[in-house]
Design an enzyme around this catalytic site. Structure first.
Site, PDB file in Angstrom:
ATOM      1  N   SER A 158       0.846  -1.189   0.000  1.00 49.98           N
ATOM      2  CA  SER A 158       0.000   0.000   0.000  1.00 49.98           C
ATOM      3  C   SER A 158       0.881   1.238   0.000  1.00 49.98           C
ATOM      4  CB  SER A 158      -0.880   0.016   1.256  1.00 49.98           C
ATOM      5  OG  SER A 158      -1.513   1.269   1.430  1.00 49.98           O
ATOM      6  N   TYR A 184       0.113   0.039  10.582  1.00 47.53           N
ATOM      7  CA  TYR A 184      -0.244  -0.348   9.217  1.00 47.53           C
ATOM      8  C   TYR A 184       0.938  -0.114   8.279  1.00 47.53           C
ATOM      9  CZ  TYR A 184      -2.850  -0.546   4.807  1.00 47.53           C
ATOM     10  OH  TYR A 184      -3.292  -0.869   3.550  1.00 47.53           O
TER      11      TYR A 184
END
Length: 321
Positions: A158, A184
């Site tokens: 990501s 994350y």
């Protein structure tokens, strides 16, 4: 060079004229969103897809479109149970695939979680690192012998990797204050570094690995985020985009989001994507500026960092590969 595609390309655009009969492909996270679309597109073009999911009942309902596409396009779908937050489940899934013995042409590590509250997996790992990286690390390495020469590993990362490098000294936030997006970011950087080291270890046998950023898509992945948090994230992305002279953020559709996964898996040349990070159906440029924007931070491609993460991951899971 392969045909140029871009941010608006869909899975059907990328796979136009591609027939995947005889290809067997494992896709994790086929109970929603990108995983379902990835499986559908591949099966529609003749691939035998093995879909892994935590809850088989949910996956069975979610993949009706996959089975319909497979029936029409000559592909197939079978489901296997996989809870990436439990190494017992990961090892059981891997053992079953090894016992079955049928090889894979591609493994797509699509499943993941994002911005979760602080928590731990069944094995005591920080939830996002444990689920997004360590679960896939054990699964892929345990079944690596099933990858055919010429095969590929595709790890979904990501632009969130830009939030943080991995922290090899405190991977479980035992001494560091927990922040959802830092955690994350660590896990998504780990996805890239895992691909870099896997590629280094296996390219001599013709197996390549790459990492991809699908783009911003409205899926179940964002279920832990409040509306205010989502709006704040988009504001920060637009600030970074403006600073880089780029247009404002827009969401991709799910078929657009899954396009880079299938492009990197079965369309792009192996040497083009091997050991790299891809976005919008091309290899991303190295971009070290702060903020969530296009490009890949240099730390995510650092081969020494990749090797160190591999060693730390082996230590954490209690297995050497």
């Amino acid at each position: 060079m392969t045909k140029p595609f871009g941010a608006e390309s869909t899975t059907d655009d990328v796979l136009a004229g591609v027939y995947l009969a005889g290809k067997r492909i494992l896709v994790t996270g086929v109970s929603a969103g990108l995983g379902v679309e990835t499986a559908r597109a591949l099966a529609a073009h003749g691939a035998a897809v093995v879909g892994a999911a935590r809850y088989l009942g949910k996956a069975h309902a979610a993949t009706r479109s996959v089975r319909a596409a497979a029936a029409e396009g000559g592909g197939s779908l079978e489901l296997v149970e996989l809870d990436l937050a439990s190494l017992a489940s990961v090892r059981s899934c891997a053992d079953g695939l090894i016992a079955d013995g049928r090889p894979f042409d591609v493994i797509i590590c699509n499943a993941g979680v994002m911005a979760t509250p602080q928590g731990k997996t069944a094995d005591g790992f920080e939830t996002q690192l444990g689920t997004n990286h360590l679960g896939h690390f054990v699964l892929v390495n345990r079944i690596a012998s099933l990858l055919k020469p010429g095969g590929r590993l595709v790890n979904l990362s990501s632009a969130g990797h830009r939030y943080s490098d991995v922290d090899l000294d405190d991977p479980n936030f035992e001494r560091t204050p927990y922040a959802e997006f830092v955690a994350y970011g660590r896990s998504k950087t780990a996805n890239v570094l895992f691909a870099v080291e896997f590629d280094r270890r296996h390219k001599a046998s013709g197996i390549r690995a790459t990492a991809v950023h699908p783009g911003g898509i409205k899926t179940e992945l964002s279920r832990h985020m409040t509306q205010a948090a989502t709006e704040a994230l988009i504001r920060s992305i637009n600030e970074a985009q403006q600073a880089a002279g780029q247009p404002p953020f827009t969401y991709k559709t799910i078929p657009q989001g899954a396009a880079t996964s299938v492009w990197a898996a079965v369309v792009a040349a192996a040497d083009e994507v091997g050991g790299h990070y891809c976005e919008d159906c091309h290899v991303a440029a190295i971009e070290d500026a702060e903020g969530i924007r296009g490009g890949v931070r240099p730390y995510a491609l650092d081969p020494d960092r990749a090797s160190a993460l591999w060693a730390k991951s082996e230590e954490m899971v209690g297995e050497r590969f």
